[in-house]
Every structure is written in C-alpha cells, then in structure tokens.
Design a protein around this motif. Sequence first.
Motif, short mmCIF file in Angstrom:
data_model
loop_
_atom_site.label_atom_id
_atom_site.label_comp_id
_atom_site.label_asym_id
_atom_site.label_seq_id
_atom_site.Cartn_x
_atom_site.Cartn_y
_atom_site.Cartn_z
N ASP A 597 -3.49 -12.55 5.87
CA ASP A 597 -4.75 -13.13 5.21
C ASP A 597 -4.64 -12.09 3.75
O ASP A 597 -4.75 -11.84 2.81
CB ASP A 597 -5.53 -13.67 5.24
N GLY A 598 -4.02 -10.66 4.95
CA GLY A 598 -4.53 -9.27 3.87
C GLY A 598 -5.97 -8.92 3.87
O GLY A 598 -7.10 -9.82 3.84
N PHE A 599 -6.16 -8.37 2.95
CA PHE A 599 -7.99 -7.87 2.84
C PHE A 599 -8.36 -8.25 1.05
O PHE A 599 -7.53 -8.32 0.22
CB PHE A 599 -8.15 -6.59 2.75
N PRO A 600 -9.53 -8.54 1.10
CA PRO A 600 -9.43 -9.00 0.02
C PRO A 600 -9.53 -7.80 -1.42
O PRO A 600 -10.33 -6.91 -0.45
CB PRO A 600 -11.69 -9.24 -0.43
N GLY A 601 -9.27 -8.47 -2.59
CA GLY A 601 -8.93 -7.30 -3.42
C GLY A 601 -7.50 -5.88 -3.34
O GLY A 601 -7.17 -5.40 -4.53
#
Length: 689
Positions: A597-601
């Motif tokens: 999902d990765g990291f926001p931004g």
Amino acid sequence: MPHSRALLFLTVTLLTGLPARPAAAQACTTQGPLALVLSGGGAKGLAHIGVLQVLDSLGIRPDVVVGTSMGSIVGAMYASGLSAEQIGAMADSLGLADLFGGADQRTPRALGDRRPLVVWEQGTGGFRVAQAIAREAGVNAALNRALVRGNLLARGDFDSLPIPFRAVATDLRTRGTVILASGDLARAVRASMAIPLVFDPVRVDGRQLVDGGLAANVPIAVARLQGATRLIVSDVSWRPPDSVQGENPLVVADLLVSYLFTQPLDSLSPDDLLIRPMVDSFQPLDFRADRQHTIRRAGHEAAQAALEGREFCIPPAPAERPRQEYRVRDISVTGGRTGGDATLIRRQLRLTEGGTLDVPSLRDYLATLTQLDEFREVWLRPTGPPDSLRLDVLIRPAAPRVGVAGLAYDNDLGGQMWLGAVDRGATIPRIETSGTLVLGELRQELTVTFRTAGVGRLLQRPLLGGTVGREEVRRFDKDGGNQPSVDTRELMAAVGAERRFGREWLLEAAGVLHSWATDGAPPDGTAWGGMLQLSSGPRYRPSGIWAQGMLLDRYRRVEVDARRVFAVGGVRLTPILRFGWGRDLPLQRTFPLGGVDGFPGLNIGELRGDRELSGALVVERPLFGPLSSRVSLVSGQVASGGRTVPRGRWHTGGRLGVIAATPIGPIRVEYGITRDGRNGVLVRVGEWF
C-alpha cells in the motif's frame, strides 16, 4: 384496578423505552395444531429471530415449523430446541457478513487465496466469471455447525426433533414444491436456500433442488398439508413498490429477479396470524452486523404489534428430554475420491467407531471444513438410535482441476496479472500440484508447489516447492525523484511440511535454499537455512495475522503483518500493524514502508530498509450501493541497521477517498498527504499482491 395496572405498565414502558408487551398466551388444549410459517427473504429473514423472541416470552410453542430459504435456517434451529436468544447468538458467531454479500470469491489456498477474475473448473461447465456473492464451502460448514445438534436429534427424521420441521425447496426441472421431512437436516436447509447462480443446486433423490422461494416463498399451503389448522406466519418476502422507474434498466432487472421469488399469498383464516416486519428497505444479501440487529428489532416490534390483544393457546409443556450421549456404532464415507478422502474427513472431524460424540467439539471440528479445499460439501447424515449412532458421511469433492486468472492495476506500480492452476491428484495420484505465474511491469514470478495428502492425525502435509522470479526495484532520491532502478533475479527452493490446527491457523516449516543476483551479474550469493511461517488465514484476509521468520546462513529476516476489522455503528475500523527486521538482506528482501500500500503522499517503495515499524487505522463508511468513503491515518519508519525496533524520525500521513466493491475487486481512488506536505493520488483496481 385494571386501569391502574395499565397506567403503571404504560409509565414503565415510557421510562424504559420498551414496546408494550402483548397479551399473555392462554393455556388450552381444545384448538387444532398450530404451525409456525417462516418465509424466505435472505438477510431480511433474520427478522424471524425477533418474532421468535416474542413467542418465547409468551410461551407460545408451535406444533410444527415450516420454513423456506432463510426461514428454513431459523426454523430448523428453533425446531431443534434452540431459543430465540440462542439462535441470535449463533447467527452472530457464524460471521454471516463474511459468508454472504461482502464475501470475495477466492482461489484455493494452494494459490495464495487471491481474488480471481475468471475461474475454470473441470467437470462443472467450463469457464465462468468468478462470483463474489457467497463462499459456498463456508456456508455449508456454517450450516453444519448451526444444525449439528438438531441433526443428531433428528437422525434422518425431522418429526423426531423437539418440534417437527419441514424445509421447502424447489425442483429445478419442474419448479414444483418439494417438502423435505427427512435426511440430513443441514443438507435439507442448504437445498431450501440454494439461490440459483449464487449456490449450486443440491441433488436429492435424483432431483436438482434449489431455493424454495421459487415455488413457495411463504409456505402456507405446506403448513396446511401438515395438518395445521392455525398459523402464525412471519412474512419478510418482497412486496412490489407502488411505482416503478421503468426507464431505469437496473431497477427493472431487480424487479424481474424479485418477481421470481414472489407468489400470491395463500388465504388465511380468522384463526391465523400474519406478522409483516418492516424490512423492505434492507437488501437480501446485506448481512452487516448493524443491519442484522436492526432487522431483528423490526421482527420483534412487528410481532408485538400483531400479538397485541390476541390470545393464543399454549400446548402442554413437552417432557424434558434427558441429556443424550451419542455413541458412534458405525462410520461410512461415500462420494469421495479414492486414495484418502475418507481418511482425511475422519481425521478432520475426529470420528472413530465406538467413541462418544461431544457436540460442542464436533461443532468446532465442522468449522474447520472451510480449510479443506478438497471438498465442496460434507454432510453427516446421522441415522439410528442414540446409543448406536450411524454416520453415513456424504462428500462432494471439489473439482479435480482448477484454472484461474486475475489482474490488478496501480497508477504508481503499473499493471499486473496472474495465472494459476491446481491439480488435486488427477495427474499424480495423492499429490496436489499447484502453480502460479505473475506477470507485471515491475515483477515476474513463477511458483510451483507439490503437496501430498495429510499424514497422521495432525493433518501434516509434506511439501516441495520452488520459485523463480525477476523484480525491478525502484530507487528514489530524498525528494522522491526517480533514480536508476535495480534489476534483481532470484531462485528459491523449499522442502518441508505444513500443518493446520484450530479453525484458521496454518503453520509451515521448511528448509530453504535461496540464490540471488542483481543487474544481470553472476549470483551475488547463495544461502540456505530454515523458514517458519504462521498465519491465521491467508494474508489477503481483512482480519488476521501473517508472520514469517527466515534463518539462513547469509541473512536473517522476520516479518509480521496483523490487522483486525471492527464494526462500530455502521463504520468499519481496521487497525493495521507491520513489523519487519532483517540483517544482511538482499535488496529485494528489504522492507518498503507501508508494504504494497505504500505510504500516503509518497511513491510506493520510496522508503526502504531492513527495519520497519508502522501502524495504520483505516475507517470505511458506506455511502450508497457498493461505494464507501475511506480514510486512513498512517505513521511509521524504516531504517537500515541499528536497533531491532527502528528509532528516529517518524513519518506521518493520511489518505482520503472512496472505495467501490466490484466483481474484479475493490477500486480505490484516494488523495494522500504527508506531514511534510508531500502529496499524491492513489488509483488502484483490484488487490495488489
């Protein structure tokens, strides 16, 4: 005095917020048999539980119970001697929201339990689009669990239940009404609720049986055939709207389907009572927890209103049955494949001749049937007296060969598709062969695994597997700018065993050989050692724990992913915890912050290291139809080297967007931002893996 009592009762009612209690039932024996008729209606049928609560409170006990579809499920449990409160608790424990409606079609666990788009099964009609309506094996196991007590009491004759019972099904060929009064109780109920295109038909005595709602959704005439002269009818069936938006094709299609389950209501006499809970606004396959309790309250309120001022005779209390012990005289297994199906079922359910069945334990063992991909249906079919019970277990094996395909798209990672196949001993006897091919812009991988049948009573399965893959690991500068990527290749082989235990847990232990290289150079290294993996269900589940530890001579690696879904007032909360630790890891085995999902931004995989600790809270709230709002708050960090738990600067961010449930998987559109002001949009179709 009566007026003062009424005033006192009304005052207490207003203070407590409870509806007025109906008039108490009167004891008498002069009137004819009383039947309880429970209609079909999917999730709306849970209103029957609220109706039963009122009947229980008044001491009204029918002489026979007749049910269609969901009415047959509730009715069979009630006829088995369970109270309304016990039925409600059972419904809560079955996880209906996971079995119906919100359930995802999944591949066999040998393929990682991914979500397929297209499924081919040998011997079942060729290709079909994967259904995301219900988990059939899970529903069958749930019925076995819920009805095991009644099944053992009936022993093939539904008149032997504490209250005689009839399930109503439909003959698929003639559309005639079929009244089921004998056989396996759970199987009869399964036939009564076999909605076409959602569940497979059930073959009984040479007939293909489907949902009874197609022939008699409110089985009043069936109750009359059982000799009942008085009826209590709980009707949650669909009612046509006052007006129709004929220009809307979706509305018209929904009406056409609803008409299939609708027949004119049979006539009722003045001695009959019709209860119509107000549940028209609910969807038949919406089993979310908050909806369930609202539907039950609607049934309770409707029954109280309908019974207000009515006097119903209560029959003499039945003689209390002594506690029964079920000693198994004989066990046979039919319908399974040669070469171990009978043995596997005996081990899974802990069945032995001459032993005594413990009903709560058997209920738990039946719940584990969802772990066995080898079987689509398992029915106990008990017969004989309690002191010499016979179990003629009927198995419907899963397809011998299965082929699947799926896909996903991410605006950051690109497209990805996968192909998979399982051969359950059709080519190599007693050996399950599975293979998965992943084709993506950044990653390509082929995995082949061989598993034998279970060994010993612990259901251990030896396995031999191998994976060959290539991955392009992206690199970024400190501002998120693209840097030259690193091309990695690897080969991994494993020899070991896996063991199932409990309802969901799977433990895998194996010896591992791992070889890897980067940028087309000769192998950077080869390592060997051991791997231990523990999971409570597949990694793709909304709730569960997935943990893996690898101890190799060249590197060490530990990864834990834990998440849990909570429903609070119509809102779905999912806390997530990720932990990773490693030493001397190959580049492709390091931990990207936030995982897939990765990291926001940030770019997915932008921050990577051999230490990771992150947590997230995801909040989803239904908007309309399949669309929900989605908010996630995330905090975490990665590091290379240093302490086991990385310390230093924590990254914090969040995403806001919408998610839609579709046949190809969830579609997410979200805007993410970090505390430092970095931002980006995530668009994802399907599940990433």
